[in-house]
Design a protein around this motif. Structure first.
Motif, PDB file in Angstrom:
ATOM      1  N   CYS A 230       3.903  -5.143  -5.117  1.00 53.53           N
ATOM      2  CA  CYS A 230       2.827  -6.086  -4.794  1.00 53.53           C
ATOM      3  C   CYS A 230       1.785  -5.439  -3.885  1.00 53.53           C
ATOM      4  O   CYS A 230       0.574  -5.668  -4.049  1.00 53.53           O
ATOM      5  CB  CYS A 230       3.408  -7.333  -4.140  1.00 53.53           C
ATOM      6  SG  CYS A 230       4.364  -8.382  -5.255  1.00 53.53           S
ATOM      7  N   VAL A 231       2.229  -4.617  -2.929  1.00 54.84           N
ATOM      8  CA  VAL A 231       1.288  -3.914  -2.056  1.00 54.84           C
ATOM      9  C   VAL A 231       0.440  -2.938  -2.865  1.00 54.84           C
ATOM     10  O   VAL A 231      -0.790  -2.877  -2.710  1.00 54.84           O
ATOM     11  CB  VAL A 231       2.035  -3.179  -0.929  1.00 54.84           C
ATOM     12  CG1 VAL A 231       1.063  -2.293  -0.138  1.00 54.84           C
ATOM     13  CG2 VAL A 231       2.713  -4.157   0.006  1.00 54.84           C
ATOM     14  N   VAL A 232       1.083  -2.168  -3.749  1.00 51.86           N
ATOM     15  CA  VAL A 232       0.353  -1.205  -4.578  1.00 51.86           C
ATOM     16  C   VAL A 232      -0.638  -1.926  -5.478  1.00 51.86           C
ATOM     17  O   VAL A 232      -1.790  -1.494  -5.650  1.00 51.86           O
ATOM     18  CB  VAL A 232       1.342  -0.360  -5.409  1.00 51.86           C
ATOM     19  CG1 VAL A 232       0.590   0.540  -6.386  1.00 51.86           C
ATOM     20  CG2 VAL A 232       2.218   0.489  -4.488  1.00 51.86           C
TER      21      VAL A 232
ATOM     22  N   GLY B 123     -12.378   7.227   2.550  1.00 56.50           N
ATOM     23  CA  GLY B 123     -11.849   6.157   3.383  1.00 56.50           C
ATOM     24  C   GLY B 123     -10.488   6.509   3.958  1.00 56.50           C
ATOM     25  O   GLY B 123     -10.222   6.282   5.147  1.00 56.50           O
ATOM     26  N   ALA B 124      -9.618   7.080   3.126  1.00 52.08           N
ATOM     27  CA  ALA B 124      -8.263   7.410   3.566  1.00 52.08           C
ATOM     28  C   ALA B 124      -8.281   8.493   4.643  1.00 52.08           C
ATOM     29  O   ALA B 124      -7.638   8.344   5.701  1.00 52.08           O
ATOM     30  CB  ALA B 124      -7.433   7.868   2.365  1.00 52.08           C
TER      31      ALA B 124
ATOM     32  N   GLY C  92      -8.877   2.971   0.213  1.00 49.01           N
ATOM     33  CA  GLY C  92      -8.339   4.223   0.746  1.00 49.01           C
ATOM     34  C   GLY C  92      -7.706   4.047   2.112  1.00 49.01           C
ATOM     35  O   GLY C  92      -6.650   4.631   2.406  1.00 49.01           O
ATOM     36  N   VAL C  93      -8.312   3.242   2.963  1.00 49.22           N
ATOM     37  CA  VAL C  93      -7.746   2.974   4.293  1.00 49.22           C
ATOM     38  C   VAL C  93      -6.379   2.309   4.158  1.00 49.22           C
ATOM     39  O   VAL C  93      -5.403   2.707   4.809  1.00 49.22           O
ATOM     40  CB  VAL C  93      -8.699   2.071   5.110  1.00 49.22           C
ATOM     41  CG1 VAL C  93      -8.027   1.620   6.398  1.00 49.22           C
ATOM     42  CG2 VAL C  93      -9.990   2.812   5.420  1.00 49.22           C
ATOM     43  N   LEU C  94      -6.299   1.292   3.312  1.00 56.39           N
ATOM     44  CA  LEU C  94      -5.034   0.585   3.127  1.00 56.39           C
ATOM     45  C   LEU C  94      -3.963   1.518   2.554  1.00 56.39           C
ATOM     46  O   LEU C  94      -2.790   1.445   2.937  1.00 56.39           O
ATOM     47  CB  LEU C  94      -5.239  -0.613   2.204  1.00 56.39           C
ATOM     48  CG  LEU C  94      -6.094  -1.751   2.768  1.00 56.39           C
ATOM     49  CD1 LEU C  94      -6.346  -2.805   1.702  1.00 56.39           C
ATOM     50  CD2 LEU C  94      -5.421  -2.383   3.983  1.00 56.39           C
ATOM     51  N   TRP C  95      -4.377   2.402   1.648  1.00 53.78           N
ATOM     52  CA  TRP C  95      -3.418   3.333   1.046  1.00 53.78           C
ATOM     53  C   TRP C  95      -2.880   4.318   2.091  1.00 53.78           C
ATOM     54  O   TRP C  95      -1.678   4.578   2.166  1.00 53.78           O
ATOM     55  CB  TRP C  95      -4.076   4.078  -0.103  1.00 53.78           C
ATOM     56  CG  TRP C  95      -3.182   5.078  -0.764  1.00 53.78           C
ATOM     57  CD1 TRP C  95      -3.174   6.431  -0.590  1.00 53.78           C
ATOM     58  CD2 TRP C  95      -2.127   4.803  -1.692  1.00 53.78           C
ATOM     59  NE1 TRP C  95      -2.197   7.018  -1.361  1.00 53.78           N
ATOM     60  CE2 TRP C  95      -1.538   6.036  -2.047  1.00 53.78           C
ATOM     61  CE3 TRP C  95      -1.637   3.625  -2.265  1.00 53.78           C
ATOM     62  CZ2 TRP C  95      -0.482   6.131  -2.935  1.00 53.78           C
ATOM     63  CZ3 TRP C  95      -0.575   3.714  -3.157  1.00 53.78           C
ATOM     64  CH2 TRP C  95      -0.009   4.964  -3.485  1.00 53.78           C
ATOM     65  N   ALA C  96      -3.770   4.868   2.897  1.00 55.93           N
ATOM     66  CA  ALA C  96      -3.360   5.867   3.887  1.00 55.93           C
ATOM     67  C   ALA C  96      -2.391   5.279   4.903  1.00 55.93           C
ATOM     68  O   ALA C  96      -1.371   5.890   5.239  1.00 55.93           O
ATOM     69  CB  ALA C  96      -4.587   6.432   4.592  1.00 55.93           C
ATOM     70  N   HIS C  97      -2.686   4.087   5.392  1.00 56.56           N
ATOM     71  CA  HIS C  97      -1.840   3.496   6.429  1.00 56.56           C
ATOM     72  C   HIS C  97      -0.579   2.868   5.849  1.00 56.56           C
ATOM     73  O   HIS C  97       0.362   2.597   6.601  1.00 56.56           O
ATOM     74  CB  HIS C  97      -2.631   2.456   7.222  1.00 56.56           C
ATOM     75  CG  HIS C  97      -3.669   3.066   8.104  1.00 56.56           C
ATOM     76  ND1 HIS C  97      -3.410   3.468   9.398  1.00 56.56           N
ATOM     77  CD2 HIS C  97      -4.985   3.363   7.883  1.00 56.56           C
ATOM     78  CE1 HIS C  97      -4.501   3.966   9.944  1.00 56.56           C
ATOM     79  NE2 HIS C  97      -5.472   3.922   9.037  1.00 56.56           N
TER      80      HIS C  97
END
Length: 291
Positions: free
Chosen positions: A8-10, A42-43, A196-201
């Motif tokens: 769900c997060v992905v 962003g990441a 990208g921010v959400l993916w990195a963190h």
């Protein structure tokens, strides 16, 4: 249960990424083959600043500004190109930026990647567990859906569709096609930076291998599968494709065949994209008013 929450997060992150590309491809007709570059900007921006000790809110703001500013600088020369030439220019930019991530070891640690990216913390809440991070991702999806929805349903969005359908006619009617395409490109870049921010963190580790052409193909497939130029299309496409991608991991292949799983996924995605373009170019959800 953890696997379902992870999926769900992905799906939420890819939904934001796909909605940002849908604004460019679906509403403006800009086939940006380097969209993954803004995911990477962003990441890396947020990851580098957070590892330096800056608070998450500042890291997020800086990442969105960096992605938007880069999109603006790229759009000025790239949007003067038409059709295939624009696609080739954006593809080249995406590959150049990936090489920057890989070679500027002093900043990005190159192929070694950036480990230990802290989980986001806002208003005294640290989004560390899967349910908490899913809540943050869902809020980001809803905000993205509402903001981009209001953009596309506004007179600005109608002008974008006019530029997409017939740029010459739009300019005859007094619309500055270049200005509209530039703004669409910048907005799409900003929301790609958010993904990208959400993916990195979430992963707490990023490397140049996360931002390859394959990711652009996947997100383009999500947009086409769900339905270009529709509000729910990217979300529907992300749900369908991510579940398809993850289900392939559970194929009962012989141990010696497991190394072929990655290439098999790429072959399936490529074949699916070609089939959609030929047999159902409108995707699962048809754009309103289109036959």
């Amino acid at each position: 249960m953890d696997l379902l929450l992870h999926l769900c997060v992905v799906i939420a992150i890819y939904s934001i990424f796909a909605m940002s590309l849908n604004l460019e491809v679906g509403y403006t007709g800009l086939f940006n083959f380097g969209h993954v570059a803004f995911l990477g900007i962003g990441a890396y921006t947020s990851a580098i600043l957070s590892l330096a000790g800056f608070p998450f809110g500042m890291c997020l703001t800086a990442a969105l500004v960096a992605a938007g500013l880069t999109g603006l600088l790229l759009s000025i020369p790239a949007l003067r190109l038409q059709g295939d030439y624009f696609g080739i220019a954006t593809l080249g930019f995406g590959e150049i930026l990936r090489l920057v991530f890989q070679n500027e070891v002093w900043l990005t640690k190159g192929p070694m990647g950036l480990p230990g990216i802290p989980k986001p913390e806002m208003l005294g809440v640290r989004f560390e567990s899967l349910p908490e991070y899913l809540g943050l991702a869902v809020i980001a999806v809803l905000l993205t859906y509402l903001i981009l929805g209001s953009v596309t349903e506004s007179p600005f969005g109608r002008a974008l569709r006019a530029v997409r359908d017939d740029e010459t006619a739009a300019e005859v009617l007094g619309k500055n096609a270049f200005a509209f395409k530039t703004r669409s490109f910048v907005i799409g870049s900003i929301f790609a930076g958010l993904a990208g921010v959400l993916w990195a963190h979430y992963t707490t580790f990023i490397s140049p291998s996360d931002f390859t052409l394959n990711e652009t193909i996947v997100v383009l497939l999500i947009v086409v599968l769900g339905g270009k130029g529709t509000r729910p299309g990217p979300v529907v496409g992300a749900i369908a494709l991510i579940f398809l991608q993850e289900s392939m991991r559970f194929l009962r292949l012989p141990p010696e065949w497991t190394r072929y799983l990655g290439p098999l996924q790429q072959m399936v995605f490529g074949a699916l994209l070609v089939a959609l373009m030929v047999f159902r170019p409108e995707g699962l959800i048809r754009e309103k008013g289109r036959k």
